[in-house]
Write a protein that holds these residues in place. Structure first.
Motif, PDB file in Angstrom:
ATOM      1  N   LEU A 195       0.810  -1.220   0.000  1.00 39.23           N
ATOM      2  CA  LEU A 195       0.000   0.000   0.000  1.00 39.23           C
ATOM      3  C   LEU A 195       0.839   1.264   0.000  1.00 39.23           C
ATOM      4  O   LEU A 195       0.315   2.369   0.115  1.00 39.23           O
ATOM      5  N   GLU A 196       2.141   1.126  -0.134  1.00 38.26           N
ATOM      6  CA  GLU A 196       3.017   2.282  -0.001  1.00 38.26           C
ATOM      7  C   GLU A 196       3.162   3.069  -1.294  1.00 38.26           C
ATOM      8  O   GLU A 196       3.614   4.215  -1.270  1.00 38.26           O
ATOM      9  N   HIS A 197       2.850   2.434  -2.439  1.00 34.13           N
ATOM     10  CA  HIS A 197       2.970   3.155  -3.703  1.00 34.13           C
ATOM     11  C   HIS A 197       1.908   4.245  -3.800  1.00 34.13           C
ATOM     12  O   HIS A 197       0.778   4.077  -3.341  1.00 34.13           O
ATOM     13  N   GLY A 198       2.282   5.345  -4.420  1.00 33.77           N
ATOM     14  CA  GLY A 198       1.338   6.435  -4.649  1.00 33.77           C
ATOM     15  C   GLY A 198       0.428   6.121  -5.826  1.00 33.77           C
ATOM     16  O   GLY A 198       0.464   5.028  -6.404  1.00 33.77           O
ATOM     17  N   PRO A 199      -0.408   7.056  -6.219  1.00 32.36           N
ATOM     18  CA  PRO A 199      -1.302   6.848  -7.363  1.00 32.36           C
ATOM     19  C   PRO A 199      -0.507   6.732  -8.666  1.00 32.36           C
ATOM     20  O   PRO A 199       0.668   7.082  -8.738  1.00 32.36           O
ATOM     21  N   GLU A 200      -1.174   6.211  -9.689  1.00 30.21           N
ATOM     22  CA  GLU A 200      -0.536   6.091 -11.000  1.00 30.21           C
ATOM     23  C   GLU A 200      -0.093   7.476 -11.484  1.00 30.21           C
ATOM     24  O   GLU A 200      -0.731   8.491 -11.205  1.00 30.21           O
ATOM     25  N   ARG A 201       0.997   7.498 -12.230  1.00 27.44           N
ATOM     26  CA  ARG A 201       1.563   8.783 -12.657  1.00 27.44           C
ATOM     27  C   ARG A 201       0.588   9.574 -13.524  1.00 27.44           C
ATOM     28  O   ARG A 201       0.478  10.775 -13.408  1.00 27.44           O
ATOM     29  N   SER A 202      -0.101   8.877 -14.414  1.00 27.99           N
ATOM     30  CA  SER A 202      -1.025   9.593 -15.301  1.00 27.99           C
ATOM     31  C   SER A 202      -2.356   8.857 -15.359  1.00 27.99           C
ATOM     32  O   SER A 202      -2.408   7.633 -15.226  1.00 27.99           O
ATOM     33  N   ARG A 203      -3.396   9.618 -15.517  1.00 23.89           N
ATOM     34  CA  ARG A 203      -4.730   9.036 -15.586  1.00 23.89           C
ATOM     35  C   ARG A 203      -5.027   8.677 -17.034  1.00 23.89           C
ATOM     36  O   ARG A 203      -4.781   9.463 -17.947  1.00 23.89           O
ATOM     37  N   SER A 204      -5.554   7.463 -17.212  1.00 21.51           N
ATOM     38  CA  SER A 204      -5.809   6.986 -18.574  1.00 21.51           C
ATOM     39  C   SER A 204      -6.824   7.879 -19.296  1.00 21.51           C
ATOM     40  O   SER A 204      -7.741   8.426 -18.673  1.00 21.51           O
ATOM     41  N   VAL A 205      -6.655   8.006 -20.608  1.00 29.85           N
ATOM     42  CA  VAL A 205      -7.628   8.768 -21.400  1.00 29.85           C
ATOM     43  C   VAL A 205      -8.852   7.907 -21.704  1.00 29.85           C
ATOM     44  O   VAL A 205      -9.871   8.417 -22.170  1.00 29.85           O
ATOM     45  N   LEU A 206      -8.736   6.590 -21.455  1.00 25.61           N
ATOM     46  CA  LEU A 206      -9.888   5.703 -21.643  1.00 25.61           C
ATOM     47  C   LEU A 206     -10.762   5.762 -20.392  1.00 25.61           C
ATOM     48  O   LEU A 206     -10.288   5.500 -19.277  1.00 25.61           O
ATOM     49  N   ARG A 207     -12.022   6.117 -20.590  1.00 29.43           N
ATOM     50  CA  ARG A 207     -12.901   6.389 -19.457  1.00 29.43           C
ATOM     51  C   ARG A 207     -13.003   5.207 -18.502  1.00 29.43           C
ATOM     52  O   ARG A 207     -12.924   5.371 -17.271  1.00 29.43           O
ATOM     53  N   GLU A 208     -13.204   3.978 -19.016  1.00 24.60           N
ATOM     54  CA  GLU A 208     -13.387   2.805 -18.165  1.00 24.60           C
ATOM     55  C   GLU A 208     -12.138   2.548 -17.318  1.00 24.60           C
ATOM     56  O   GLU A 208     -12.236   2.241 -16.120  1.00 24.60           O
ATOM     57  N   ILE A 209     -10.961   2.695 -17.914  1.00 31.67           N
ATOM     58  CA  ILE A 209      -9.719   2.451 -17.173  1.00 31.67           C
ATOM     59  C   ILE A 209      -9.476   3.568 -16.173  1.00 31.67           C
ATOM     60  O   ILE A 209      -9.003   3.340 -15.060  1.00 31.67           O
ATOM     61  N   ALA A 210      -9.827   4.814 -16.534  1.00 37.64           N
ATOM     62  CA  ALA A 210      -9.676   5.929 -15.599  1.00 37.64           C
ATOM     63  C   ALA A 210     -10.553   5.715 -14.365  1.00 37.64           C
ATOM     64  O   ALA A 210     -10.130   5.976 -13.226  1.00 37.64           O
ATOM     65  N   ARG A 211     -11.779   5.225 -14.594  1.00 38.76           N
ATOM     66  CA  ARG A 211     -12.659   4.947 -13.461  1.00 38.76           C
ATOM     67  C   ARG A 211     -12.092   3.827 -12.590  1.00 38.76           C
ATOM     68  O   ARG A 211     -12.191   3.859 -11.358  1.00 38.76           O
ATOM     69  N   LEU A 212     -11.494   2.827 -13.244  1.00 44.51           N
ATOM     70  CA  LEU A 212     -10.875   1.726 -12.505  1.00 44.51           C
ATOM     71  C   LEU A 212      -9.694   2.243 -11.679  1.00 44.51           C
ATOM     72  O   LEU A 212      -9.507   1.859 -10.521  1.00 44.51           O
ATOM     73  N   GLN A 213      -8.897   3.142 -12.270  1.00 44.08           N
ATOM     74  CA  GLN A 213      -7.787   3.732 -11.525  1.00 44.08           C
ATOM     75  C   GLN A 213      -8.287   4.470 -10.284  1.00 44.08           C
ATOM     76  O   GLN A 213      -7.704   4.358  -9.208  1.00 44.08           O
ATOM     77  N   ASP A 214      -9.364   5.231 -10.457  1.00 45.81           N
ATOM     78  CA  ASP A 214      -9.930   5.958  -9.312  1.00 45.81           C
ATOM     79  C   ASP A 214     -10.388   4.994  -8.220  1.00 45.81           C
ATOM     80  O   ASP A 214     -10.163   5.224  -7.024  1.00 45.81           O
TER      81      ASP A 214
END
Length: 357
Positions: A10-29
């Protein structure tokens, strides 16, 4: 990112960039929220237990096993009386600051915080993961906790926080450890007579002191430098408890625990005072004359015919006011001896502030 969460990394921060693909961006969130909530959850439940459940992929079940562990109880001395004169938010800030110090040291010595009990900490060494050096780790941790608390008091004096003092009791032996409770509410617990013994030993301590049971002393043997034994009867404990005071622990380097009344100075002439004895929590009305021979910020050596006993609590009226008016101070007897023909007691003060010191 999901694979890291599955491994409880759990120590890693968020992904460096948010995907431009909506479904993957929501998954990242969603992964970010799950990671943040798991990280927060480990502050309410022990991280070792949460990690084990998360990594195994199985539901937590009620279970336990019996093993040798060392149990530590650490409680602040006189804090309840001090807290009555402080704002609630300041009390919480002081306690959080104090617990943060202790939890770090317990983790460094492979210990596990079972619970916070008011201003006390209940910890175990040798669980959840077995540790053959649990007794050594518990005693070493207690010495470092006491020394760190003294150093932290000097740091927090600038904030006008009162000095905190704590007593520590340790007991070693078999206990049942594991997930206990109900299916709707599970908690990792420690059950056994050694828990009661450690709690009773801690009650006898004064600020700056670590007391251990006889089994802990036997396990560590020549590694320990102790004073004792002393004997006491504890509520809920069948046999008389043999207690030893920790002075030092030999290891890779010597860990020394300074005496809780190391600052006493010989008075040029004895001071007259008086003493009243506590019977349980009731203060005796009868006052007994006393003479002070040594005095310091931490305690006093006094001579009195009062019915004093080791571990007994008392109240002293000392001539410490501007014009010799008596000041009432609470204390606990930590040693009795003879100075000439009269009984002499070494008393540790409890719950006094910077001005009184």
């Amino acid at each position: 990112a999901l694979d890291r969460v599955a491994r409880f990394d759990l120590e890693h921060g968020p992904e460096r960039s948010r995907s431009v693909l909506r479904e993957i961006a929501r998954l990242q969130d969603a992964v970010g929220r799950v990671t943040a909530r798991l990280r927060s959850f480990t502050r309410y439940a022990p991280e070792e237990i949460v990690r084990e459940v998360a990594v195994s992929g199985r539901e937590a079940m009620l279970s336990g096993d019996k093993r040798e562990v060392s149990v530590l109880f650490c409680d602040l001395r006189g804090f309840t009386a001090l807290a009555e004169h402080l704002p609630a938010e300041e009390v919480v800030a002081i306690l959080n600051h104090h617990f943060d110090l202790l939890v770090d040291l317990i983790a460094q010595h492979r210990g596990f915080v079972v619970d916070f009990l008011g201003d006390a900490v209940f910890a175990v060494f040798g669980a959840p993961q077995p540790d053959p050096a649990h007794a050594e780790q518990a005693v070493a941790c207690s010495i470092k906790m006491q020394r760190a608390r003294t150093a932290r008091n000097e740091e927090t004096r600038a904030r006008s926080w009162p000095p905190l003092e704590m007593g520590i009791g340790i007991s070693t032996g078999p206990a049942v450890v594991g997930n206990m409770g109900a299916l709707r509410r599970i908690k990792y617990g420690v059950v056994g007579s050694i828990v009661n013994v450690a709690a009773r030993i801690e009650i006898f301590t004064v600020g700056g002191q670590t007391l251990i049971g006889d089994v802990t002393r036997q396990v560590l043997g020549h590694q320990l430098v102790v004073d004792g034994p002393m004997e006491a009867e504890g509520k809920g404990v069948d046999a008389v408890i043999r207690i030893w005071e920790v002075l030092a622990l030999r290891g890779e380097k010597m860990l020394v625990l300074p005496s809780p009344v190391r600052d006493l100075a010989e008075l040029p002439a004895p001071l007259d005072a008086s003493v009243r004895v506590f019977h349980g929590k009731q203060l005796d009305r009868q006052s007994h004359p006393a003479r002070l021979h040594r005095l310091g910020a931490g305690g006093v050596e006094l001579e009195s015919a009062a019915p004093l006993s080791v571990f007994g609590s008392l109240q002293m009226l000392l001539p410490l006011g501007d014009h010799g008016e008596p000041e009432a101070l609470d204390g606990k007897v930590i040693a009795l001896s003879e100075r000439g023909s009269a009984p002499t007691a070494l008393v540790r003060f409890t719950g006094i502030g910077w001005d009184m010191r």
